[in-house]
Design an enzyme around this catalytic site. Structure first.
Site, PDB file in Angstrom:
ATOM      1  N   CYS A 273      -5.291 -81.874 -75.502  1.00  0.00           N
ATOM      2  CA  CYS A 273      -5.964 -82.450 -74.450  1.00  0.00           C
ATOM      3  C   CYS A 273      -7.742 -80.356 -74.307  1.00  0.00           C
ATOM      4  CB  CYS A 273      -5.018 -81.487 -72.862  1.00  0.00           C
ATOM      5  SG  CYS A 273      -3.018 -82.387 -73.631  1.00  0.00           S
ATOM      6  N   ARG A 302       4.399 -78.468 -83.263  1.00  0.00           N
ATOM      7  CA  ARG A 302       5.726 -77.918 -82.493  1.00  0.00           C
ATOM      8  C   ARG A 302       6.559 -77.940 -82.525  1.00  0.00           C
ATOM      9  NH1 ARG A 302       4.434 -83.262 -77.930  1.00  0.00           N
ATOM     10  NH2 ARG A 302       2.398 -82.806 -77.422  1.00  0.00           N
ATOM     11  N   GLN A 320      -0.587 -86.628 -84.047  1.00  0.00           N
ATOM     12  CA  GLN A 320      -0.530 -87.644 -82.227  1.00  0.00           C
ATOM     13  C   GLN A 320      -1.604 -88.915 -82.610  1.00  0.00           C
ATOM     14  OE1 GLN A 320      -0.769 -84.617 -78.799  1.00  0.00           O
ATOM     15  NE2 GLN A 320       0.917 -85.598 -78.325  1.00  0.00           N
ATOM     16  N   ASP A 322      -3.741 -89.607 -79.927  1.00  0.00           N
ATOM     17  CA  ASP A 322      -4.057 -89.360 -78.642  1.00  0.00           C
ATOM     18  C   ASP A 322      -5.291 -89.894 -77.485  1.00  0.00           C
ATOM     19  OD1 ASP A 322      -3.418 -87.896 -76.693  1.00  0.00           O
ATOM     20  OD2 ASP A 322      -3.639 -85.815 -77.349  1.00  0.00           O
ATOM     21  N   HIS A 324      -7.755 -88.900 -74.150  1.00  0.00           N
ATOM     22  CA  HIS A 324      -8.185 -88.948 -72.812  1.00  0.00           C
ATOM     23  C   HIS A 324      -9.893 -89.743 -72.227  1.00  0.00           C
ATOM     24  CE1 HIS A 324      -6.001 -85.359 -74.984  1.00  0.00           C
ATOM     25  NE2 HIS A 324      -5.254 -85.434 -73.545  1.00  0.00           N
ATOM     26  N   LYS A 404       2.494 -91.015 -63.540  1.00  0.00           N
ATOM     27  CA  LYS A 404       2.924 -91.363 -65.151  1.00  0.00           C
ATOM     28  C   LYS A 404       3.577 -92.976 -65.148  1.00  0.00           C
ATOM     29  CE  LYS A 404       6.201 -89.388 -67.508  1.00  0.00           C
ATOM     30  NZ  LYS A 404       7.583 -88.253 -68.311  1.00  0.00           N
ATOM     31  N   HIS A 450      -3.800 -87.956 -69.260  1.00  0.00           N
ATOM     32  CA  HIS A 450      -4.299 -88.273 -70.865  1.00  0.00           C
ATOM     33  C   HIS A 450      -3.195 -89.901 -70.945  1.00  0.00           C
ATOM     34  CE1 HIS A 450      -3.140 -83.942 -70.182  1.00  0.00           C
ATOM     35  NE2 HIS A 450      -2.789 -84.588 -69.261  1.00  0.00           N
TER      36      HIS A 450
HETATM   37 ZN   LIG Z   1      -3.660 -84.357 -73.081  1.00  0.00          ZN
END
Ligand SMILES: [Zn+2]
Ligand SMILES: [Zn+2]
Length: 577
Positions: A273, A302, A320, A322, A324, A404, A450
């Protein structure tokens, strides 16, 4: 039988197992023995490692105890009395010591075995069916989960009301074992993880690499079609950035220790992000540019404790998928609706069409304006309703920074996997001061969302392997067709067909080993290759291939062109064959 009764039955079976262990190993020390999902366990400190034969001996002893029909008798004792009863049981003494002073403790006795326990239990050992329980395996377990304390032996078992239910459960376990992605991942040469390279770090082998490439190509193409742009961002970033984004406040425990570069701290990214936000902030943004939809296959690291790592499902480094979305307040309905229908389209493409969906709303402590929360929650709700999806509202279960939607997909065994999250963020937009120039010329705050869709490519491969039991649909199969020459005379023809198939994009191999045809067919079936093309003299003369499916179905001779059409149709429709 109710869940509570089942738990009672299973926990009581663990007491019976403990009594049996005491009969077999009179010096055994007893730790704890709770019921768990589908069964129970008990941790023992024993003079030697248990063998599979020991489990059989213990099971036999358990049947005796059941037949002997001892009642479970409850008694209340003081801490002092308990200490006397368990004087030679160091683990029990430690448990007693942790009890509040003056507490009345309960002990349960069946036959010659007494345990410190809150209960409840069934009334008699006779209520456990002698043919409806089974001891499954032994695993090492640290006392109190602490790696500095003694390693105990944990015996796992299962117990059911009837032998039929036990059998059904054992069959399901076998099915899970057959589909286990760790075993299939090795057998199909898809990936490996190496202790010497580091726990939880995945190596994609060529065949896994083919699957990943197909997934990524598909993913990228569809993202572009759906109006996303793709970005690439660094793997490490300065401490100051993670400080500003709030990651060091909220996610420090999942981040690895900093790296010193010229006296400055850098961290390996646990999330993408902040980098996407850097791109957003690289210039002044106008309402005319919004919405911005940026996606990245971003590899993050992680920290996970080594004890919880599990094949591809729980790892330390993963990619990921991902994205945005940055948009103006009047665009969120449209944007959320697009994200949701796009996610469902991708899931259906991979053969998943059953979901469990949760909408999580504002918790008690939160950041951001309540009006924005309401607007965001309504947008999520409307999008779900527009798609006609059944969902549950988890009131107050949203993160402090935004509401979410979570989507769990259901696999072929009916298991749920939480993969997709569509998450508003009122915190990072605020902390990193995202703005755009609105139509009225005023500075305004965009909405930031996200979105992770498949979750991570590593875990998704694990899910796919287990969902399909390794027999991937033709479009994903690492090898789509194998040519099997019957004799060495047919090898040249096989090679010629191979190059014709490769020329039209079919992933093809020739099995030219000196093995018998039946052995080659068996191996191709083990490798779960969708099409086996057998070529002998007859096929060679007629310029044909004899098509067999991995399901053992024999489709007989086909011209090469016919076969290509058949395979291409299966690929286009993402079918199994
Ligand atoms: Zn994010
Ligand atoms: Zn108990």
């Amino acid at each position: 039988m109710s869940d509570q009764q089942l738990e009672k039955l299973r926990h009581s079976t663990s007491h019976i197992m403990a009594e049996a262990v005491m009969r077999v190993f009179p010096d055994a020390k007893f730790a704890i023995g709770p019921s768990i999902e589908d069964g129970f366990y008990y941790d023992f400190d024993l003079p030697r490692p248990l063998t599979p034969e020991d489990l059989e001996t213990i099971e036999t002893e358990m049947r005796k105890i059941i037949k002997e029909g001892y009642p479970f008798e409850r008694e209340e004792v003081s801490t002092e009395e308990a200490e006397e009863i368990f004087a030679d049981q160091s683990y029990k003494l430690e448990l007693i010591e942790d009890m509040p002073e003056g507490e009345v403790l309960s002990i349960y006795t069946q036959g010659e075995f007494t345990d410190l326990c809150r209960g409840p239990h069934v009334e008699s050992t006779k209520q456990v069916h002698p043919r409806a329980f089974k001891l499954l395996n032994v695993a090492g377990a640290y006392w109190r989960g602490d790696e500095k304390r003694p390693m105990l032996q944990r015996i796992y078992g299962t117990a059911w009301p009837s032998p039929e239910e036990l059998d059904a459960y054992l069959e399901r376990l076998e099915e899970l074992e057959r589909r286990d992605h760790r075993r299939l991942g090795r057998e199909l040469e898809l990936y490996s993880i190496h202790e010497e390279a580091g726990a939880g770090l995945v190596h994609w082998h060529p065949k896994g690499g083919v699957i990943r490439t197909i997934i990524e190509d598909f993913w990228r193409r569809e993202h572009y079609k759906a109006g996303y742009d793709l970005v690439y961002t660094p793997h490490i970033g300065r401490g100051q950035l993670w400080e500003d984004s709030g990651h060091l406040d909220h996610y420090r425990e999942l981040m690895y220790p900093p790296i010193d570069i010229e006296g400055q701290e850098y961290f390996i990214k646990p999330m993408n992000c902040p980098f996407h936000i850097m791109i957003y902030k690289s210039k002044l943004r106008s309402y005319r540019e919004l919405p911005l939809r940026w996606a990245e296959l971003g590899t993050v690291y992680r920290f996970e404790r080594s004890g919880v790592l599990h094949g591809l499902m729980r790892v330390r480094g993963f990619t990921q998928d991902d994205a945005h979305v940055f948009c103006a307040p009047d665009q969120i309905d449209e944007e959320i609706s697009r994200v949701l229908s796009f996610s469902l389209f991708i899931w259906r493409s991979f053969g998943f069409d059953e979901y469990e969906i949760y909408l999580s709303t504002r918790p008690e402590s939160y950041v951001g304006e309540p009006e924005r929360w309401d607007q965001a929650q309504e947008a999520l709700r409307r999008a779900l309703e527009k798609e006609g999806l059944v969902y549950e509202v988890d009131e107050g279960a949203g993160a402090f920074y935004g509401p979410k939607i979570d989507i769990s997909i259901k696999d072929a065994l009916g298991r749920l996997w939480q993969c997709t999250t569509i998450q508003f963020d009122f915190n990072m937009a605020e902390r990193l001061d995202l703005t755009f120039v609105a139509e009225d010329g005023q500075e305004a705050r965009p909405y930031m969302v996200h979105r992770a869709l498949l979750g991570s490519l590593e875990r998704f491969l694990g899910i796919l392997i287990e969902h399909y039991g390794g027999a991937f649909p033709v479009w994903l199969a690492p090898v789509q067709a194998v040519l099997i020459p019957i004799t060495d005379r047919n090898i040249d023809y096989a090679r010629e067909v191979e190059s014709r198939l490769r020329a039209v994009g079919l992933r093809t191999e020739v099995d030219a080993r000196g093995e018998r045809m039946q052995a080659k067919i068996r191996d191709a079936q083990m490798q779960k290759i969708p099409y086996m093309l057998v070529v002998g003299d007859r096929e060679m003369e007629a310029d044909k291939v004899a098509v067999r499916l991995r399901t053992e179905e024999d489709l007989g001779p086909h011209s090469v062109e016919d076969f290509v059409a058949m395979a291409q149709e299966a690929i286009a429709e993402k079918r199994l064959n």
